[in-house]
Design a protein around this motif. Structure first.
Motif, short mmCIF file in Angstrom:
data_model
loop_
_atom_site.label_atom_id
_atom_site.label_comp_id
_atom_site.label_asym_id
_atom_site.label_seq_id
_atom_site.Cartn_x
_atom_site.Cartn_y
_atom_site.Cartn_z
N GLY A 1 0.77 -1.23 0.00
CA GLY A 1 0.00 0.00 0.00
C GLY A 1 0.80 1.28 0.00
O GLY A 1 0.23 2.37 0.02
N TRP A 2 2.13 1.17 -0.05
CA TRP A 2 2.98 2.35 -0.08
C TRP A 2 3.83 2.34 -1.34
O TRP A 2 4.23 1.28 -1.82
CB TRP A 2 3.89 2.40 1.14
N THR A 3 4.12 3.51 -1.86
CA THR A 3 5.02 3.63 -3.01
C THR A 3 6.44 3.75 -2.48
O THR A 3 6.78 4.71 -1.79
CB THR A 3 4.66 4.87 -3.86
N ARG A 4 7.24 2.76 -2.83
CA ARG A 4 8.60 2.67 -2.29
C ARG A 4 9.62 2.99 -3.39
O ARG A 4 9.49 2.52 -4.52
CB ARG A 4 8.85 1.26 -1.75
N VAL A 5 10.62 3.80 -3.06
CA VAL A 5 11.68 4.11 -4.01
C VAL A 5 12.56 2.87 -4.19
O VAL A 5 13.06 2.30 -3.22
CB VAL A 5 12.55 5.29 -3.51
N THR A 6 12.72 2.46 -5.44
CA THR A 6 13.56 1.30 -5.75
C THR A 6 14.59 1.62 -6.83
O THR A 6 15.52 0.84 -7.04
CB THR A 6 12.69 0.12 -6.23
N GLY A 7 14.41 2.73 -7.55
CA GLY A 7 15.31 3.05 -8.65
C GLY A 7 15.50 4.54 -8.80
O GLY A 7 15.58 5.27 -7.81
N ASP A 8 15.53 4.99 -10.05
CA ASP A 8 15.86 6.38 -10.35
C ASP A 8 14.71 7.32 -10.01
O ASP A 8 13.74 7.44 -10.76
CB ASP A 8 16.24 6.51 -11.83
#
Length: 216
Positions: free
Chosen positions: A137-144
């Motif tokens: 349910g959360w938007t997680r930073v994984t890249g650029d």
């Protein structure tokens, strides 16, 4: 949920007055963190600028009008992040002086910080880029993902971020992907953004002809 506001701004910048009006209108208190002016390329060790992307424009990687500003920004951000690492509050909000806060910002931010997962180190309140993934349910930073306009971080995360920036040879806003790949939980809230900005008076790219499309 307590948080401190730090605003990074060059001394004497007219944007300070504008920012003061914006935050005072919402009855918010803050501290200034002085921006850094780098006088010449000779003041910058090679390792501090050896990985600049410079918008993919070869000339800018060696151009004082870009390099000195980009490194000045990085040094100022490290100054703010180092300060954040010493704060007693639960969170520290770091803003650049061109940030525009949403109405009822304080209540919205406190609500958000009450809801984020306990292991969250940082929340980006403004971003560009698509290097993200939906997790529980959360938007997680994984890249650029980029932007240093507005982010709120825990003092413990600030310490890790400062250490990561110390040997960093690229632009400051490229550090998020590196931190995420080191296992740090950096999230982006869903819904309407709490912070917006304009690059028209950017202290980094303003006046550079090749980047006219961004600042005009």
């Amino acid at each position: 949920m307590l948080y401190k506001i730090l605003i990074v701004s060059l001394p004497g910048s007219p944007k300070r007055e504008i920012m003061s009006q914006r935050l005072s209108a919402q009855k918010l208190s803050w501290e200034w963190v002085d921006g850094v002016r780098v006088a010449s390329m000779e003041d910058i060790p090679w390792e501090e600028r050896n990985d600049l992307e410079a918008y993919g424009i070869p000339r800018l990687k060696q151009a004082p009008e870009y390099v000195c500003r980009a490194i000045g920004c990085k040094r100022a951000m490290r100054r703010a992040i180092d300060h954040a690492a010493t704060c007693a509050e639960d969170w520290v909000l770091i803003l650049q002086d061109d940030a525009i806060l949403a109405d009822s910002f304080d209540a919205k931010l406190k609500d958000l910080l009450h809801r984020v997962p306990d292991e969250t180190g940082c929340v980006l309140l403004h971003h560009a880029g698509s290097g993200v993934k939906e997790v529980e349910g959360w938007t997680r930073v994984t890249g650029d993902v980029r932007s240093m306009t507005a982010f709120v971080l825990r003092p413990s995360f600030a310490l890790s971020m400062s250490k990561a920036l110390l040997p960093w040879g690229g632009e400051t806003d490229r550090i998020w992907e590196h931190l995420a790949r080191q296992g740090e939980l950096i999230i982006i809230p869903a819904g309407p953004g709490l912070v917006s900005c304009s690059q028209k008076e950017s202290d980094i790219i303003g006046g550079i002809p090749e980047l006219r499309e961004f600042w005009e």
